[in-house]
Design an enzyme around this catalytic site. Sequence first.
Site, short mmCIF file in Angstrom:
data_model
loop_
_atom_site.label_atom_id
_atom_site.label_comp_id
_atom_site.label_asym_id
_atom_site.label_seq_id
_atom_site.Cartn_x
_atom_site.Cartn_y
_atom_site.Cartn_z
N ASN A 171 -0.58 -2.06 0.67
CA ASN A 171 -0.77 -3.52 0.62
C ASN A 171 -1.89 -3.92 1.55
OD1 ASN A 171 0.17 -6.47 0.26
ND2 ASN A 171 0.26 -6.20 2.49
N GLU A 172 -2.79 -4.74 1.07
CA GLU A 172 -3.90 -5.25 1.92
C GLU A 172 -4.43 -4.13 2.80
OE1 GLU A 172 -2.97 -9.10 3.69
OE2 GLU A 172 -2.95 -10.02 1.71
N TYR A 230 -5.12 -16.75 -1.55
CA TYR A 230 -4.40 -17.90 -1.01
C TYR A 230 -5.35 -19.10 -0.95
CZ TYR A 230 -0.47 -14.95 0.41
OH TYR A 230 0.62 -14.12 0.40
N GLU A 243 9.33 -10.92 0.65
CA GLU A 243 9.03 -10.01 1.76
C GLU A 243 10.08 -10.15 2.86
OE1 GLU A 243 5.12 -10.65 3.39
OE2 GLU A 243 5.31 -8.98 4.81
N GLN A 276 5.74 -17.22 -1.63
CA GLN A 276 6.79 -16.26 -1.78
C GLN A 276 8.03 -16.95 -2.35
OE1 GLN A 276 7.56 -13.43 1.26
NE2 GLN A 276 5.46 -13.31 1.98
N GLU A 285 -0.29 -11.60 -4.74
CA GLU A 285 -0.01 -12.67 -3.76
C GLU A 285 -0.94 -13.83 -4.09
OE1 GLU A 285 0.25 -11.62 0.42
OE2 GLU A 285 1.03 -9.64 -0.09
#
Length: 492
Positions: free
Chosen positions: A177-178, A245, A27, A348, A297
């Site tokens: 995204n999200e 996450y 990103e 990432q 992610e």
Amino acid sequence: MIMEKIYAVLPEKLGTISPLIYGVFSEHIGGVIYDGIYVGEDAKAENIHGFRKFIIDKIKEAKIPLIRWPGGCFAEIYDWRDGIGPKEDRPVRINWWTVNDHRYEPNQVGTDEFMDFCRMCEAEPYFAANITTTTPLDIRDWIDYCNSPAGTTTMAKLREKNGHKEPYGVKYWGVGNETWGGGGNMTPESYALQYRRYAEIMHNTDPSIELIASGASGGDYHWTQDLLKTVNNTSFMDGMSFHHYSNGKNEDPVNFNEEEWYCLLGNANRMQELIERHWGTALSYKEEKRAGLCVDEWGAWHRGGSGPSKGFNLFEQQSTMRDAVLSALTLNIFNNECDKVKLATVAQLVNNLHALFLAGGENCIVTPTYHVFNMFKAHQGAEAVRTIAESAACTDGLPGISVSASVKDGVFTLTAANIDYKEDKVVAIEVLGGKFAGKATVITMASDDLTAHNTFEEPEKVRPITKEIADFDGTLVLPHGAVVTLSAKLAD
Ligand code: AHR
């Protein structure tokens, strides 16, 4: 030492492991792009067209097949037109993350540069389309710029004018995204309506592309349910993402104790349930054929952060043996669930969360997580087989040993992580429906100190050791907190 057992049931095939499970996310945030992958052509660090050669070479070595770009949250304020044409004319913009780190986006890496990076890495791109602040027509133009045949449209001619005659053939496109958060703060129903709108145009622009819906945060199964209900089989959808996450207790990437070890890994192990339940929901909407899960992610998020840049790079964090075991645990889950997981990109690539590399100026090193990706690469495109580990469970519902196995071209590959913080284990491996042919290779990454990590000063403190065995009898040693790969030829 504890003696335990792993069975690999060769006749019980679980599916083909998509290489795309081994993707990474890069990103425009903190030090991922600038001073991460990209240093500029005049930099002292060895580079090709401004991109770090070290990273390109290592990505190729580990056969990383897919790179997601340009965000993340950044994607939702990104106008792709800012990143094409003469570099000196490109605008400097407020980045999504400027509010956190006061750094601006110089747009020196745009579509053409990123495609060059992917080509050099021999990896495919996975673009995230901005559906919050750009229109379906903007995204149509981006797809047109990337994929239209040479000499056809105005966008194809613009690409040629920028030095790239042939189309890029960007196949994977995320639709937002999200979208439950930074990507528009939508409800699942309102996102589904946007999805239908954008997906129709995107598919119509290039029917060969694959579209991935922005999915849930972790265990928000209602999101998946309501999204699929409103999408209602009417739009083009080739995959559905979710993000997971893992947080620890004290949030420090390097200093942790036994309790914190199990806490973080227990959190990561939730991936199993998340896959099963999101998949179950997709099944109930008859979406399983097209909505393969895309975990775009994942990784540890140590909010205590920081690595070599000492806080300059937003969300940069060091990576220890704990992060290596987390990587192995997650990749083993993906392998075992390969009939459900279509692709995944770890967050990432460099100088950020759960990174494969740490870089700054002339320095660039790999983390233990990179080594895990390299140790698992034989699984890519292989046939996964059922494994059963007879091993005492750890706390927090964690298995004592995380394991997956696959077969390709007569070679059996087994990857295991000993989740135990203290106990070394000896494992007897039995292949049901086959037998070992003799020769084997065992790669072990272990450290007595589980907080061990690589630094610019000591770049090889944590690294795998390879051992060739002439007559393998099925016995494998798994030191505590270690990641091990076994490759063995099978008898005909
Ligand atoms: O990976 C950092 C950020 O985490 C991403 O931009 C966003 O998608 C997620 O919340």
